[in-house]
Design a protein around this motif. Structure first.
Motif, mmCIF file in Angstrom:
data_model
loop_
_atom_site.group_PDB
_atom_site.id
_atom_site.type_symbol
_atom_site.label_atom_id
_atom_site.label_comp_id
_atom_site.label_asym_id
_atom_site.label_seq_id
_atom_site.Cartn_x
_atom_site.Cartn_y
_atom_site.Cartn_z
ATOM 1 N N LEU A 23 0.827 -1.210 0.000
ATOM 2 C CA LEU A 23 0.000 0.000 0.000
ATOM 3 C C LEU A 23 0.863 1.262 0.000
ATOM 4 C CD1 LEU A 23 -2.761 -1.121 2.515
ATOM 5 C CD2 LEU A 23 -3.110 -0.534 0.109
ATOM 6 N N VAL A 24 1.990 1.220 0.692
ATOM 7 C CA VAL A 24 2.893 2.383 0.706
ATOM 8 C C VAL A 24 3.403 2.672 -0.699
ATOM 9 C CG1 VAL A 24 5.149 3.207 1.489
ATOM 10 C CG2 VAL A 24 3.579 2.145 3.113
ATOM 11 N N GLU A 28 2.584 6.062 -3.152
ATOM 12 C CA GLU A 28 3.559 6.878 -3.891
ATOM 13 C C GLU A 28 3.136 7.050 -5.350
ATOM 14 O OE1 GLU A 28 6.215 8.622 -2.838
ATOM 15 O OE2 GLU A 28 5.389 8.126 -0.876
ATOM 16 N N LYS A 29 2.610 5.986 -5.944
ATOM 17 C CA LYS A 29 2.150 6.073 -7.336
ATOM 18 C C LYS A 29 0.956 7.024 -7.444
ATOM 19 C CE LYS A 29 3.588 1.383 -8.630
ATOM 20 N NZ LYS A 29 3.133 0.038 -9.082
ATOM 21 N N GLU A 72 -6.443 9.318 -1.383
ATOM 22 C CA GLU A 72 -6.996 9.277 -0.028
ATOM 23 C C GLU A 72 -7.461 7.865 0.334
ATOM 24 O OE1 GLU A 72 -10.819 11.011 2.536
ATOM 25 O OE2 GLU A 72 -10.613 11.458 0.404
ATOM 26 N N GLU A 73 -8.113 7.195 -0.597
ATOM 27 C CA GLU A 73 -8.627 5.854 -0.344
ATOM 28 C C GLU A 73 -7.507 4.885 0.000
ATOM 29 O OE1 GLU A 73 -11.233 2.329 -2.583
ATOM 30 O OE2 GLU A 73 -10.852 4.235 -3.597
ATOM 31 N N VAL A 74 -6.390 4.961 -0.735
ATOM 32 C CA VAL A 74 -5.266 4.059 -0.474
ATOM 33 C C VAL A 74 -4.618 4.382 0.872
ATOM 34 C CG1 VAL A 74 -3.056 3.196 -1.330
ATOM 35 C CG2 VAL A 74 -4.855 3.786 -2.943
ATOM 36 N N LYS A 81 -4.616 -0.930 8.086
ATOM 37 C CA LYS A 81 -3.679 -2.025 8.329
ATOM 38 C C LYS A 81 -2.861 -1.771 9.594
ATOM 39 C CE LYS A 81 -4.763 -4.604 4.879
ATOM 40 N NZ LYS A 81 -5.436 -5.901 5.122
ATOM 41 N N ILE A 82 -2.460 -0.518 9.789
ATOM 42 C CA ILE A 82 -1.702 -0.165 10.993
ATOM 43 C C ILE A 82 -2.564 -0.396 12.237
ATOM 44 C CG2 ILE A 82 -0.618 1.735 12.248
ATOM 45 C CD1 ILE A 82 0.189 2.885 9.514
#
Length: 290
Positions: A23-24, A28-29, A72-74, A81-82
């Protein structure tokens, strides 16, 4: 059995860490796409000629908004997850305590752990127009809310004399029939009576999320508010006055604790994180903890 439970929890954490890493990279993408969309929008707006059709500009605006929403969604998925990782670790800690596998921890180490836990409390990030939920910053719990097993609370317990103190405690269980909590003093190993059975009115759930002063200032206690707060390097809540609320998401409250030994009746400023600052609650008995 303990090994199996530990291994299962570790595997769950690793699975979420792997998803978080993916997801990180995706964030970035998406961020790069959003930046390029904004740049295109800015360039077109600067070069737009009088009388020129605004259809292209509208299209660029829609694209930029869509790209921002996708980013924002990602980000929200990553934050989830955190949160799941924190919950898994906390659940494993509770299971270890129930199994009496809790190691003896010195008070100094406990205080550092409590401070670290409060500083890394999840930050509430709402959508436009959303109000901060209960137990976010200064927003109280709903009237019928029941704190979960393992949650931190402020608990009003009897001290060694005739008085009562608000202490930092952890929920062990809740009995729906009697409407009473079983809670453990957070420093159970240092105190003679670590477990208490208390009615709901003697238990105040602590915040589960931090409020961002820049976006949700209404979810913080304003200057001049009378509160209860954990006095630094102790596990007891005392009456205090908000001198300055947090100004940024990493700031702490600046508090003046009630102290009759000072001429003004209040101590010099002390700094306390959001998690350990709650609404003041008058007690029936007056004693040194109020």
């Amino acid at each position: 059995m303990p090994f199996t439970a530990d291994a299962a929890a570790a595997q769950q954490v690793q699975e979420r860490l792997k998803s978080l890493q993916q997801l990180v990279h995706e964030i970035e993408k998406k961020r790069h796409q959003s930046e390029q969309g904004i740049i295109s929008l800015q360039r077109y707006a600067q070069d737009e000629k009088p009388g020129q059709s605004s259809q292209k500009l509208k299209s660029l605006y829609k694209t930029a908004i869509l790209q921002g929403e996708q980013e924002e969604e990602v980000i929200r998925k990553a934050l989830q997850k955190i949160t799941e990782i924190r919950n898994i670790k906390n659940e494993r800690r509770i299971q270890s305590r129930i199994a009496s596998n809790k190691e003896s921890i010195r008070k100094g180490i406990w205080m550092k752990m409590l401070s670290s836990s409060a500083q890394t409390l999840p930050l509430y990030v709402g959508k436009i127009g959303e109000k901060p939920p209960p137990l976010c910053g200064a927003v109280p719990a709903d009237p019928n809310y029941i704190a979960r097993v393992g949650d931190m609370v402020a608990a009003l317990v009897k001290d060694s004399g005739d008085g009562e103190n608000w202490i930092l405690a952890e929920v062990v269980s809740y009995n729906n029939t009697t409407s009473k909590y079983e809670i453990d003093d957070i420093l159970k190993e240092q105190n003679q009576k670590g477990r208490h059975t208390l009615s709901r009115r003697r238990v105040i759930p602590l915040p589960l999320m931090r409020a961002n002063p820049e976006t949700d200032p209404q979810a913080l206690f304003p200057q001049g508010t009378l509160v209860m707060a954990l006095f630094p390097q102790t596990t007891c809540f005392y009456k205090a006055l908000v001198n300055k609320p947090p100004a940024t998401l990493i700031d702490e409250y600046e508090l003046l604790f009630e102290d009759p030994t000072y001429q003004e009746g209040y101590s010099p400023p002390h700094y306390v994180v959001q998690r350990y600052v709650i609404a003041y609650k008058q007690k029936n008995k007056q004693n040194t903890a109020t």
